[in-house]
Design a protein around this motif. Sequence first.
Motif, short mmCIF file in Angstrom:
data_model
loop_
_atom_site.label_atom_id
_atom_site.label_comp_id
_atom_site.label_asym_id
_atom_site.label_seq_id
_atom_site.Cartn_x
_atom_site.Cartn_y
_atom_site.Cartn_z
N GLY A 80 -0.85 23.75 -7.09
CA GLY A 80 -1.23 22.88 -8.20
C GLY A 80 -1.93 21.65 -7.66
O GLY A 80 -1.27 20.71 -7.21
N PRO A 81 -3.27 21.62 -7.68
CA PRO A 81 -3.99 20.49 -7.08
C PRO A 81 -3.69 19.15 -7.74
O PRO A 81 -3.91 18.12 -7.13
CB PRO A 81 -5.46 20.88 -7.25
CG PRO A 81 -5.48 21.89 -8.33
CD PRO A 81 -4.15 22.59 -8.28
N MET A 129 2.92 25.87 -1.83
CA MET A 129 2.43 27.16 -1.41
C MET A 129 3.29 27.74 -0.28
O MET A 129 3.49 28.93 -0.25
CB MET A 129 0.98 27.08 -0.98
CG MET A 129 0.03 26.87 -2.14
SD MET A 129 -1.72 26.62 -1.76
CE MET A 129 -2.01 27.52 -0.30
N LEU A 130 3.74 26.88 0.60
CA LEU A 130 4.55 27.36 1.72
C LEU A 130 5.87 27.95 1.25
O LEU A 130 6.44 28.81 1.91
CB LEU A 130 4.80 26.24 2.72
CG LEU A 130 3.56 25.72 3.45
CD1 LEU A 130 3.93 24.50 4.30
CD2 LEU A 130 2.94 26.80 4.30
N THR A 131 6.35 27.48 0.10
CA THR A 131 7.61 27.98 -0.43
C THR A 131 7.40 29.09 -1.45
O THR A 131 8.34 29.52 -2.10
CB THR A 131 8.42 26.84 -1.08
OG1 THR A 131 7.66 26.30 -2.17
CG2 THR A 131 8.76 25.76 -0.08
N LEU A 140 0.62 16.01 -3.73
CA LEU A 140 -0.66 16.39 -3.12
C LEU A 140 -1.73 15.35 -3.39
O LEU A 140 -2.54 15.02 -2.50
CB LEU A 140 -1.11 17.75 -3.64
CG LEU A 140 -0.25 18.95 -3.25
CD1 LEU A 140 -0.75 20.22 -3.92
CD2 LEU A 140 -0.22 19.12 -1.74
N THR A 141 -1.75 14.81 -4.59
CA THR A 141 -2.72 13.78 -4.94
C THR A 141 -2.53 12.55 -4.06
O THR A 141 -3.50 11.98 -3.55
CB THR A 141 -2.60 13.41 -6.43
OG1 THR A 141 -2.83 14.60 -7.21
CG2 THR A 141 -3.58 12.35 -6.84
N ALA A 142 -1.28 12.15 -3.85
CA ALA A 142 -0.99 10.99 -3.00
C ALA A 142 -1.39 11.27 -1.55
O ALA A 142 -1.95 10.39 -0.88
CB ALA A 142 0.49 10.64 -3.08
N ASP A 143 -1.14 12.49 -1.07
CA ASP A 143 -1.52 12.85 0.30
C ASP A 143 -3.04 12.80 0.48
O ASP A 143 -3.53 12.31 1.49
CB ASP A 143 -1.02 14.25 0.66
CG ASP A 143 0.47 14.29 0.95
OD1 ASP A 143 1.08 13.21 1.12
OD2 ASP A 143 1.02 15.40 1.00
#
Length: 73
Positions: free
Chosen positions: A8-9, A1-3, A14-17
């Motif tokens: 994409g959830p 999103m920042l880029t 992101l899932t690992a985070d």
Amino acid sequence: MLTGEPYGPADPELTADRLHTRKLIHTLNHAEPGDAERMRNVCRELFGLNRLLDGITEPISFSARRCTSTSIA
């Protein structure tokens, strides 16, 4: 999103985070009473806090729900 890319959830990063964060929260919420060093280390990793945590000697309870309701008690 920042880029500027769509959110994409299911993104593997992101899932690992999220999993890593859940593990840290579990560790924090289940720390042994008196294990201040472990609590400080987890809080530092979760929140990037340093000097504010030096006085922690009692267990901390943390909860978050989809970033709309966050509390530290």
